[in-house]
Write a protein that holds these residues in place. Sequence first.
Motif, PDB file in Angstrom:
ATOM      1  N   GLY A  94       5.001  -1.694  -3.567  1.00  0.00           N
ATOM      2  CA  GLY A  94       4.900  -3.131  -3.771  1.00  0.00           C
ATOM      3  C   GLY A  94       3.613  -3.662  -3.180  1.00  0.00           C
ATOM      4  O   GLY A  94       2.521  -3.183  -3.466  1.00  0.00           O
ATOM      5  N   SER A  95       3.716  -4.652  -2.313  1.00  0.00           N
ATOM      6  CA  SER A  95       2.537  -5.272  -1.705  1.00  0.00           C
ATOM      7  C   SER A  95       2.246  -4.717  -0.321  1.00  0.00           C
ATOM      8  O   SER A  95       1.489  -5.314   0.449  1.00  0.00           O
ATOM      9  CB  SER A  95       2.724  -6.792  -1.622  1.00  0.00           C
ATOM     10  OG  SER A  95       3.856  -7.112  -0.804  1.00  0.00           O
ATOM     11  N   TRP A  96       2.823  -3.533  -0.007  1.00  0.00           N
ATOM     12  CA  TRP A  96       2.606  -2.912   1.307  1.00  0.00           C
ATOM     13  C   TRP A  96       2.036  -1.518   1.126  1.00  0.00           C
ATOM     14  O   TRP A  96       2.373  -0.812   0.175  1.00  0.00           O
ATOM     15  CB  TRP A  96       3.917  -2.848   2.102  1.00  0.00           C
ATOM     16  CG  TRP A  96       4.386  -4.207   2.533  1.00  0.00           C
ATOM     17  CD1 TRP A  96       5.033  -5.126   1.769  1.00  0.00           C
ATOM     18  CD2 TRP A  96       4.210  -4.788   3.817  1.00  0.00           C
ATOM     19  NE1 TRP A  96       5.287  -6.257   2.489  1.00  0.00           N
ATOM     20  CE2 TRP A  96       4.795  -6.080   3.769  1.00  0.00           C
ATOM     21  CE3 TRP A  96       3.638  -4.366   5.018  1.00  0.00           C
ATOM     22  CZ2 TRP A  96       4.805  -6.949   4.858  1.00  0.00           C
ATOM     23  CZ3 TRP A  96       3.660  -5.225   6.117  1.00  0.00           C
ATOM     24  CH2 TRP A  96       4.230  -6.496   6.036  1.00  0.00           C
ATOM     25  N   CYS A  97       1.172  -1.117   2.059  1.00  0.00           N
ATOM     26  CA  CYS A  97       0.551   0.203   2.003  1.00  0.00           C
ATOM     27  C   CYS A  97       0.678   0.894   3.363  1.00  0.00           C
ATOM     28  O   CYS A  97       0.560   0.251   4.417  1.00  0.00           O
ATOM     29  CB  CYS A  97      -0.930   0.109   1.640  1.00  0.00           C
ATOM     30  SG  CYS A  97      -1.230  -0.495  -0.030  1.00  0.00           S
ATOM     31  N   PHE A  98       0.918   2.209   3.322  1.00  0.00           N
ATOM     32  CA  PHE A  98       0.958   3.005   4.544  1.00  0.00           C
ATOM     33  C   PHE A  98      -0.448   3.506   4.830  1.00  0.00           C
ATOM     34  O   PHE A  98      -1.092   4.109   3.965  1.00  0.00           O
ATOM     35  CB  PHE A  98       1.913   4.186   4.402  1.00  0.00           C
ATOM     36  CG  PHE A  98       2.079   4.975   5.674  1.00  0.00           C
ATOM     37  CD1 PHE A  98       3.029   4.602   6.604  1.00  0.00           C
ATOM     38  CD2 PHE A  98       1.272   6.068   5.942  1.00  0.00           C
ATOM     39  CE1 PHE A  98       3.185   5.319   7.781  1.00  0.00           C
ATOM     40  CE2 PHE A  98       1.414   6.787   7.113  1.00  0.00           C
ATOM     41  CZ  PHE A  98       2.382   6.416   8.032  1.00  0.00           C
TER      42      PHE A  98
END
Length: 213
Positions: free
Chosen positions: A63-67
């Motif tokens: 979604g709108s999050w990245c690791f």
Amino acid sequence: MSIQRITFGASLAAITLLSTLAASAAPGIATGAVNVRTGPGTGYAKVGTLAKNEVVDVKQCQGSWCFVDRDAGTDGWVSKNYLAAYEGGGGGGGSTDIPFNFGMSVGPGGPSFSFGIGEAPPPPPPPAPPVPAKACFFKGNNFTGAQFCVAVGNDDPHLPGGWNDTISSIRLQGGAQVTVCKNNWYAGACTTYSADKPSLGGYNNAISSYQVF
């Protein structure tokens, strides 16, 4: 359970998996200070903070999050809105978002998927419209002078006076072929052309009827 439902279910599972995992890491840079969390959302615990202009490796996005993988500090999830592509050299980052792309195609062997970090390739140009199949007749050699063209399926057993015994070259398009005859009603000597004829040899200024196919 039908094969179609199994395939569809497998496709959904693959899409879900591939939409959360990138094929390889991409360098990114923080555009501002942002919290690092244990999971992809503000409901997860904070484990650190990215400083503005900190360079990281983006491992995956959901979604709108990245690791992100950090050289200094705890790895974790950050909002994608605070990341930009990093092209190296000097301080400061780019102004574009981390580019991710996802694609799916269905072929005879079933669905196939691609998901990666990087700019998506531009779409291929639309195919050129097909060339209409037709024959064009010219009064001059090398396709010069007055001309007229007819589509496949047309014929003329008796060329009008202005064209009878005046054709000197023929151009064929779209796979068309033409049979030309020296006399009216397809009589006398005839020959068939399947390629352009810039000059007609013995048929130069000697054609009185034709059939295009």
